[in-house]
Design an enzyme around this catalytic site. Structure first.
Site, mmCIF file in Angstrom:
data_model
loop_
_atom_site.group_PDB
_atom_site.id
_atom_site.type_symbol
_atom_site.label_atom_id
_atom_site.label_comp_id
_atom_site.label_asym_id
_atom_site.label_seq_id
_atom_site.Cartn_x
_atom_site.Cartn_y
_atom_site.Cartn_z
ATOM 1 N N HIS A 20 -27.109 -12.212 -17.248
ATOM 2 C CA HIS A 20 -25.995 -12.710 -16.256
ATOM 3 C C HIS A 20 -26.956 -13.482 -15.244
ATOM 4 C CE1 HIS A 20 -21.935 -12.401 -14.348
ATOM 5 N NE2 HIS A 20 -22.445 -13.425 -14.213
ATOM 6 N N ARG A 51 -17.419 -16.106 -19.253
ATOM 7 C CA ARG A 51 -16.971 -14.665 -19.158
ATOM 8 C C ARG A 51 -17.099 -14.001 -20.423
ATOM 9 N NH1 ARG A 51 -17.950 -14.889 -14.770
ATOM 10 N NH2 ARG A 51 -16.842 -15.016 -12.875
#
Length: 309
Positions: A272, A224
């Site tokens: 990502h 994260r």
């Protein structure tokens, strides 16, 4: 006949519909999968936090909300969500994460960048140390962190796990708490962060904790973006204390074009892609949880609202 509402980005419907229907059939579930239904008729919600559905109050019959995402920080604090919430633990997602973490750990361990991009044609015969001489700290020992720790340990990296609460993993020494985090960082040449985003983990790697790392340490963050204090990391990179950061997640995505990470010589940005939920396998996870709920069995991967994951 169960009614299962698919509440996710419209673009995902064509991708997930055949896989979910096949998984329901394989699990022996009699269910209709829809994108629209009267709220009071819905038995289960297959959900992505990017969905337009943000008010769960009308779904009075709903027995569980089954997330397609591993991370639930965008929905866990929704006050209208009183139904059980389950995060996605997808075997294929785990497999993809293990591959990304292992690949980039080996890349930095072996110093591959200097050979792949070598316009000056420098001949540097310096060999890297063996994996057993390159300690790794795995921050986060949940499903993903444990799988990655085991894969790296199988390659002979000395891996130390860290989590906020005590964990026991065969073959992997595990630390916890603030003192344990400091110990893990002081001994790590490579740090991998696979923690959920919570109030306790935001900015976990701040200036003080980054200063504990040995000079030249490498950070991999496929977890994260908010786990790392960006300004502190950039300062540590500029000072040469951190050797490199390979980052797959960010506070704002896509990463803005003017963000300093793009141009920093000690940063690698990946968009990502470390791991993804894959319809073929995640649909069976969803179907299995619905079958369990209908049989009165405990749900798998149910989120603890107090802890945030």
């Amino acid at each position: 006949m169960l009614t299962v509402l698919f509440a996710a980005a419209p673009a995902l419907w064509d991708e997930y519909r055949p896989s979910l229907l096949a998984a329901f059939d394989a699990a022996g579930l009699k269910a209709r999968l829809v994108t629209e239904a009267a709220p009071e008729t819905v038995d289960y919600i297959v959900y992505a936090p990017s969905s337009s559905l943000q008010d769960f109050t009308p779904y009075t019959r709903c027995k569980a909300v089954l997330s397609l995402w591993a991370g639930v920080e965008r929905v866990v604090d929704n006050a209208t969500l009183t139904q059980p919430l389950c995060r996605m633990v997808d075997p294929a997602l785990t497999e993809g994460m293990v591959e990304w973490v292992t690949g980039h750990t080996l890349r930095h361990h072996l110093g591959m960048d200097r050979h792949i991009v070598n316009p000056a044609r420098l001949w540097d015969p310096t060999c890297p140390p063996l994996a057993r001489e390159r300690p790794v700290a795995m921050l986060g020992m949940g499903e993903l962190g444990t799988a990655c720790a085991r894969a790296l340990r199988a390659l002979n990296f000395p891996v130390t796990g860290w989590s906020r609460s005590p964990k026991t993993v065969a073959g992997i020494p595990c630390l916890h708490g603030d003192d344990g985090l400091a110990e893990a960082l002081r001994g790590a040449a490579i740090v991998v962060t696979l923690l959920p985003k919570t109030a306790e983990t935001e900015n976990l790697l701040n200036a003080a904790r980054l200063s504990l790392l040995p000079e030249g340490a490498v950070i991999l963050n496929p977890g994260r973006g908010a786990i790392i204090d960006d300004d502190a990391l950039l300062a540590a990179l500029d000072a040469g204390r951190i050797g490199h950061a390979t980052l797959d997640v960010f506070r704002v995505e896509p990463l803005p074009q003017d963000h300093p990470y793009w141009s920093h010589p000690r940063v690698t940005v990946t968009p990502h892609i470390a791991a993804d939920t894959r319809p073929a396998s995640s649909s069976h996870v969803i179907a299995a949880n619905i079958r369990r709920a209908e049989a009165g069995e405990p749900l798998l991967n149910q989120v603890d609202r107090r802890r945030g994951y």
